[in-house]
Motif scaffolding. Sequence first.
Motif, PDB file in Angstrom:
ATOM      1  N   UNK A   1       0.822  -1.191   0.000  1.00 43.27           N
ATOM      2  CA  UNK A   1       0.000   0.000   0.000  1.00 43.27           C
ATOM      3  C   UNK A   1       0.866   1.255   0.000  1.00 43.27           C
ATOM      4  N   UNK A   2       1.990   1.211   0.656  1.00 38.57           N
ATOM      5  CA  UNK A   2       2.870   2.368   0.729  1.00 38.57           C
ATOM      6  C   UNK A   2       3.454   2.690  -0.653  1.00 38.57           C
ATOM      7  N   UNK A   3       3.830   1.679  -1.415  1.00 39.63           N
ATOM      8  CA  UNK A   3       4.400   1.899  -2.747  1.00 39.63           C
ATOM      9  C   UNK A   3       3.355   2.473  -3.693  1.00 39.63           C
ATOM     10  N   UNK A   4       2.115   2.037  -3.561  1.00 37.36           N
ATOM     11  CA  UNK A   4       1.037   2.565  -4.406  1.00 37.36           C
ATOM     12  C   UNK A   4       0.850   4.052  -4.127  1.00 37.36           C
ATOM     13  N   UNK A   5       0.835   4.423  -2.868  1.00 42.05           N
ATOM     14  CA  UNK A   5       0.703   5.841  -2.512  1.00 42.05           C
ATOM     15  C   UNK A   5       1.897   6.638  -3.016  1.00 42.05           C
ATOM     16  N   UNK A   6       3.062   6.067  -2.926  1.00 43.61           N
ATOM     17  CA  UNK A   6       4.267   6.757  -3.396  1.00 43.61           C
ATOM     18  C   UNK A   6       4.214   6.979  -4.898  1.00 43.61           C
ATOM     19  N   UNK A   8       1.479   7.247  -6.723  1.00 41.50           N
ATOM     20  CA  UNK A   8       0.443   8.228  -7.029  1.00 41.50           C
ATOM     21  C   UNK A   8       0.874   9.650  -6.663  1.00 41.50           C
ATOM     22  N   UNK A   9       1.613   9.799  -5.573  1.00 40.48           N
ATOM     23  CA  UNK A   9       2.067  11.125  -5.156  1.00 40.48           C
ATOM     24  C   UNK A   9       3.268  11.612  -5.948  1.00 40.48           C
ATOM     25  N   UNK A  10       4.172  10.704  -6.255  1.00 38.96           N
ATOM     26  CA  UNK A  10       5.380  11.067  -6.996  1.00 38.96           C
ATOM     27  C   UNK A  10       5.659   9.981  -8.034  1.00 38.96           C
ATOM     28  N   UNK A  34      15.223  11.662 -14.730  1.00 36.36           N
ATOM     29  CA  UNK A  34      14.006  11.148 -14.109  1.00 36.36           C
ATOM     30  C   UNK A  34      13.297  10.204 -15.086  1.00 36.36           C
ATOM     31  N   UNK A  35      12.675   9.162 -14.550  1.00 34.00           N
ATOM     32  CA  UNK A  35      11.880   8.265 -15.379  1.00 34.00           C
ATOM     33  C   UNK A  35      10.699   7.751 -14.563  1.00 34.00           C
ATOM     34  N   UNK A  36       9.596   7.363 -15.225  1.00 32.09           N
ATOM     35  CA  UNK A  36       8.408   6.933 -14.481  1.00 32.09           C
ATOM     36  C   UNK A  36       8.667   5.642 -13.702  1.00 32.09           C
ATOM     37  N   UNK A  37       8.079   5.555 -12.517  1.00 30.63           N
ATOM     38  CA  UNK A  37       8.209   4.346 -11.698  1.00 30.63           C
ATOM     39  C   UNK A  37       7.433   3.193 -12.342  1.00 30.63           C
ATOM     40  N   UNK A  38       7.809   1.979 -12.012  1.00 30.43           N
ATOM     41  CA  UNK A  38       7.151   0.795 -12.566  1.00 30.43           C
ATOM     42  C   UNK A  38       5.684   0.753 -12.155  1.00 30.43           C
ATOM     43  N   UNK A  39       5.398   1.078 -10.913  1.00 30.65           N
ATOM     44  CA  UNK A  39       4.014   1.080 -10.440  1.00 30.65           C
ATOM     45  C   UNK A  39       3.156   2.081 -11.202  1.00 30.65           C
TER      46      UNK A  39
END
Length: 55
Positions: A1-6, A8-10, A34-39
């Motif tokens: 859940x923490x990675x999902x929030x991270x 969405x926020x950044x 910078x590059x987009x996160x996998x999530x």
Amino acid sequence: MCYIARCLLSPWGTCRHCRPGKNRTCRTCSGTGMRPRIGWRLYVYARRLHRDGTR
């Protein structure tokens, strides 16, 4: 859940190929560092898949 929030926020993370400094010739991040996160990429893929399937 923490990675999902991270994600969405950044949604942008640092590039692994040119992490110490911005390399203008990096093809992975186009020299931005910078590059987009996998999530985030998975979220966008699922959102587009749903959107295209419900048209």
